[in-house]
Design a protein around this motif. Sequence first.
Motif, mmCIF file in Angstrom:
data_model
loop_
_atom_site.group_PDB
_atom_site.id
_atom_site.type_symbol
_atom_site.label_atom_id
_atom_site.label_comp_id
_atom_site.label_asym_id
_atom_site.label_seq_id
_atom_site.Cartn_x
_atom_site.Cartn_y
_atom_site.Cartn_z
ATOM 1 N N ASN A 139 -3.181 -1.902 -4.726
ATOM 2 C CA ASN A 139 -3.477 -2.136 -3.625
ATOM 3 C C ASN A 139 -3.698 -3.995 -3.703
ATOM 4 O OD1 ASN A 139 -2.065 -2.718 -0.573
ATOM 5 N ND2 ASN A 139 -4.115 -1.112 -0.184
ATOM 6 N N THR B 72 -3.383 -5.238 -1.103
ATOM 7 C CA THR B 72 -2.657 -5.845 0.498
ATOM 8 C C THR B 72 -4.353 -5.160 1.161
ATOM 9 O OG1 THR B 72 -2.299 -3.713 1.301
ATOM 10 C CG2 THR B 72 -0.628 -5.693 0.706
ATOM 11 N N ALA B 73 -4.923 -4.530 0.135
ATOM 12 C CA ALA B 73 -6.783 -3.906 0.601
ATOM 13 C C ALA B 73 -7.185 -4.703 1.663
ATOM 14 C CB ALA B 73 -7.320 -3.243 -0.250
ATOM 15 N N ASN C 229 -0.289 4.198 2.054
ATOM 16 C CA ASN C 229 -0.485 3.994 3.781
ATOM 17 C C ASN C 229 -2.099 3.738 3.750
ATOM 18 O OD1 ASN C 229 1.429 2.531 3.865
ATOM 19 N ND2 ASN C 229 2.674 4.554 4.140
ATOM 20 N N ASP D 274 1.011 -1.404 0.367
ATOM 21 C CA ASP D 274 -0.588 -0.058 0.241
ATOM 22 C C ASP D 274 0.652 1.615 0.695
ATOM 23 O OD1 ASP D 274 -1.786 1.591 0.485
ATOM 24 O OD2 ASP D 274 -2.380 1.052 1.968
#
Length: 278
Positions: A167, A169-170, A137, A134
């Motif tokens: 992203n 990792t969301a 962030n 990300d």
Amino acid sequence: MHHNLDEVAKYEQQWNEMTITSDPMFGMVMENKEICIQLIQRALPHLQLKEIVNIETQKDVGNVAAKKVRYDVYVLDKDNRIFIIEMQITDRKNLPFRLRYYLGQIDQELLKPNDDYRVLAKYPTYVIMFCNFDYYNLGLARYEFEMRCTNKLGLKFGDKRTIIIFNATAKEFSKSDIPIKSFLALMNNQVDNKSKFIRQIQTEIANIKENPERRRGYMKFQTLLADAKYEGKVEEREKAIAILVKSLKDVKISDEDIKAKLRENYDLSDKEADKYLQ
């Protein structure tokens, strides 16, 4: 140059374990027009993608004097829209600047010396980055950027450039991110077998891995890379020795002492050391 079996086995293993996030594999999968169109369509649900004219993977761009750029995937569609699609696994902390340079290079390739700048109006460009981290962030699945007026946000600059950074990792997804959600999950090795699109990608990966020509191409590429690194090391070492010899000679160190130094620092035999002293 001789390659030992360990190395070959290592490349075999890399090949067999490759997933969609491996650069070469991502490029090879994107050569499948149907998958490529789907991915762009899911990344940009508001666009209507009719037909792709050209897909180039690992495309090299840049004039001789400039820093070379290699795009993972470069796509031109029927409406002259350009899509650069990249897979980014490591956060090198330079994403916006890298993309700034990418966009400049795309334009440089489009404009001929006598062209009017308006030629660029015909080529809207989209950079789509799939990141396994990300960068901003904020937890968003999608960060979409275009230039706007800071004191009148409704006013677009109008250079027809869009940057989308995903992203993987969301945890939260907006409505427009739902189509791409299963692909982001795939980047984390979570395979949604209910999704026809993901099944299609997985089948494509399996077919690529079983294709002996593709495999050979990869192995050859890896060994050439290893050779280049090895040659580079040999060259570096020779350069370093030559510099050492020159600097010792400059301060009037005797040949005998220089040879002793070379034996000690570089494991050179007398005969080898002699070569550097001529």
